[in-house]
Every structure is written in C-alpha cells, then in structure tokens.
Write a protein that holds these residues in place. Sequence first.
Motif, short mmCIF file in Angstrom:
data_model
loop_
_atom_site.label_atom_id
_atom_site.label_comp_id
_atom_site.label_asym_id
_atom_site.label_seq_id
_atom_site.Cartn_x
_atom_site.Cartn_y
_atom_site.Cartn_z
N THR A 19 9.60 16.66 21.21
CA THR A 19 11.01 17.37 21.08
C THR A 19 11.07 18.54 21.98
O THR A 19 12.25 18.68 22.80
CB THR A 19 10.94 18.16 19.68
OG1 THR A 19 11.09 17.02 18.51
CG2 THR A 19 12.33 18.82 19.67
N LEU A 20 9.82 19.20 22.45
CA LEU A 20 9.97 20.23 23.45
C LEU A 20 10.02 19.48 24.70
O LEU A 20 11.14 20.47 25.80
CB LEU A 20 8.65 20.84 23.58
CG LEU A 20 8.36 22.16 24.48
CD1 LEU A 20 9.46 23.16 24.20
CD2 LEU A 20 7.00 22.71 24.49
N VAL A 21 9.81 18.27 25.30
CA VAL A 21 9.90 17.75 26.51
C VAL A 21 11.56 17.44 26.49
O VAL A 21 12.13 17.61 27.64
CB VAL A 21 9.07 16.53 26.48
CG1 VAL A 21 9.60 15.52 27.81
CG2 VAL A 21 7.71 16.98 26.68
N LEU A 22 11.96 16.82 25.37
CA LEU A 22 13.34 16.65 25.34
C LEU A 22 14.30 17.83 25.56
O LEU A 22 15.40 17.83 26.35
CB LEU A 22 13.90 15.94 24.28
CG LEU A 22 13.55 14.42 23.92
CD1 LEU A 22 13.81 14.11 22.48
CD2 LEU A 22 14.41 13.52 24.86
N ILE A 23 14.11 18.91 24.94
CA ILE A 23 14.82 20.27 25.16
C ILE A 23 14.59 20.64 26.72
O ILE A 23 15.48 20.79 27.30
CB ILE A 23 14.28 21.20 24.26
CG1 ILE A 23 14.63 20.73 22.87
CG2 ILE A 23 15.01 22.51 24.30
CD1 ILE A 23 13.88 21.82 21.57
N LEU A 44 17.90 20.48 29.12
CA LEU A 44 18.34 22.27 29.52
C LEU A 44 18.27 22.12 31.28
O LEU A 44 19.35 22.61 31.79
CB LEU A 44 17.65 23.13 28.99
CG LEU A 44 17.78 23.25 27.39
CD1 LEU A 44 16.80 24.58 27.08
CD2 LEU A 44 19.00 23.61 27.18
N LEU A 45 17.21 21.35 31.90
CA LEU A 45 17.18 21.28 33.28
C LEU A 45 18.50 20.39 33.70
O LEU A 45 18.93 20.95 34.72
CB LEU A 45 15.95 20.71 33.71
CG LEU A 45 14.59 21.70 33.50
CD1 LEU A 45 13.45 20.72 33.94
CD2 LEU A 45 14.77 22.75 34.28
N ARG A 53 10.03 5.30 25.76
CA ARG A 53 8.53 5.51 25.91
C ARG A 53 7.90 6.13 24.68
O ARG A 53 6.64 5.43 24.27
CB ARG A 53 8.35 6.49 27.18
CG ARG A 53 6.86 6.57 27.30
CD ARG A 53 6.50 7.59 28.54
NE ARG A 53 5.41 7.87 28.83
CZ ARG A 53 4.72 7.99 29.97
NH1 ARG A 53 5.27 7.66 31.21
NH2 ARG A 53 3.50 8.43 30.18
N GLU A 54 8.65 7.26 24.35
CA GLU A 54 7.71 7.91 23.02
C GLU A 54 7.75 6.74 21.92
O GLU A 54 6.70 6.77 21.13
CB GLU A 54 8.37 9.27 22.90
CG GLU A 54 7.55 10.04 22.05
CD GLU A 54 6.43 10.45 22.53
OE1 GLU A 54 5.48 11.07 21.64
OE2 GLU A 54 6.19 10.40 23.74
N PRO A 111 17.48 16.31 20.43
CA PRO A 111 15.88 16.72 20.01
C PRO A 111 15.74 16.88 18.60
O PRO A 111 14.40 16.69 18.08
CB PRO A 111 15.93 17.77 21.10
CG PRO A 111 16.89 17.68 22.21
CD PRO A 111 18.00 17.08 21.32
N VAL A 112 16.81 17.63 18.12
CA VAL A 112 16.39 18.05 16.75
C VAL A 112 16.19 16.52 15.80
O VAL A 112 15.38 16.51 14.89
CB VAL A 112 17.74 18.95 16.18
CG1 VAL A 112 17.91 18.83 14.61
CG2 VAL A 112 17.57 20.38 16.68
#
Length: 226
Positions: free
Chosen positions: A124-128, A132-133, A158-159, A80-81
């Motif tokens: 990035t938030l979606v990836l994190i 994590l899930l 997709r992105e 994500p970073v």
Amino acid sequence: MLSDAIRALRETFSPPFRQTMWLSLGLTVFILVLFGAGLQWALTAIPEFGPDLAGGWVDTILQFIARFLAVIVLIPLVHPVVTLVAGFFLETIAARVEAEDYPADPPGNDQPFLQSLVVALRFTLVLIVVNLLALPLYLLPFVNVALFWVINGYLIGREYFELVALRHVSTTEAELLRKRYRARIFLAGVVIALFTTVPVLNLFAPLFATALMVHTYKRLAAGSRI
C-alpha cells in the motif's frame, strides 16, 4: 484471460462471498472516511488572511485550490486503501475460490495474518508513493487514465500474483513463475486496475483481484507443468 475475469466477477458477488464482501466494503469505506476527515481537518488548518487582503478574495482562491487538490489527492488514494483492505481478506478469499473451483487440487497454505498484514502495508505504501509521484501526469487528459492502468497494472499484477502463489510454492518458485509469465500477469493486473477505475465497483476490488489471481495462478502453474 476474459473467461477468468468473468468468472472472478461472478464469484465476487456470489452468496459464498457476500459476508466477506460486506466486511471488505465496510472497512474500505471506514478507512476512506478517515482519510477524508483528515484532509478536511487539514483544510480547516489553513490560515486565513482576512478581508483586508484583496477583499477576502485571496482566502477564497486558496480554499478553492486546497479543496481541488484534496480531491485530486484523495482519488488516487482510493485504490491503495482498497489494496490495504485486501491484506485482511486475501487468505480467506483465496481459500474459498480454491475450495469452490479447484477441489481436486491440494489446498494452499494460509500465510500468518501478521505477515500478510505487513506485506499489505508495504505494498500500500508503494502504491501511494508511486501514484503521488505520478500525480502531475495524472492531470494530463487522455494520458492520465492510460498511465494509471499501466503503473497500477504492473504493481497489482506482481504483488497479487506472488501473494497467491506463495500459498502453494516457495518464494523462489513464485518469482520464477512470475518472471516466466510476466506479460500474462501484467495483463491480469491491468484488468484489475480497470476494475478499480469503475465507481462503486472499485470498492469490491479486493475480492475480484484475489479471485482473478487465483484463476491466473492455477492456469499458469498448470501450464508450467506441461
């Protein structure tokens, strides 16, 4: 697909891209160091029970578990970073690939920097969150790597495809093109996810991913016009 991936890999380390490559690498390392420093601070904040409880063994065990979990959490955050960093350089990289390899085509329209940054932060938030899930499943041998490739391959494909496509077509057209060639775009995303699992090389993933998606978009867009 393979030829596009090889082409993108060669371009990633070519002289025209080196300035962007080093800027991207520096920013990626800087953000990862901040993450690492934050985790280290969190570890030092863990309360100690002292030697009175089981001769200090409880503190030793808790510290070991905490540091182990910190590493497990930090590894999935690398990708994500790296993706966040891509938001700063995507337009520059895409424009350079288009100019170098597709000079006869109309140039793409750069998206406003703030808009690109917001999209990058959202993605990035979606990836994190997704990674994590999936973290408990990442602890399973053999399943973890394949699952990482599938989950991130879908999200990345997709992105990145839509970000590159929006330089040339409307949001509706980009979405229709993505749905029409979803399997091909997914495979391109998996290739990028594979790239992100290679130590050191994963730090250059933003350049490789953008270059590969430019080639992927150009090939699919040309096919859709036939």
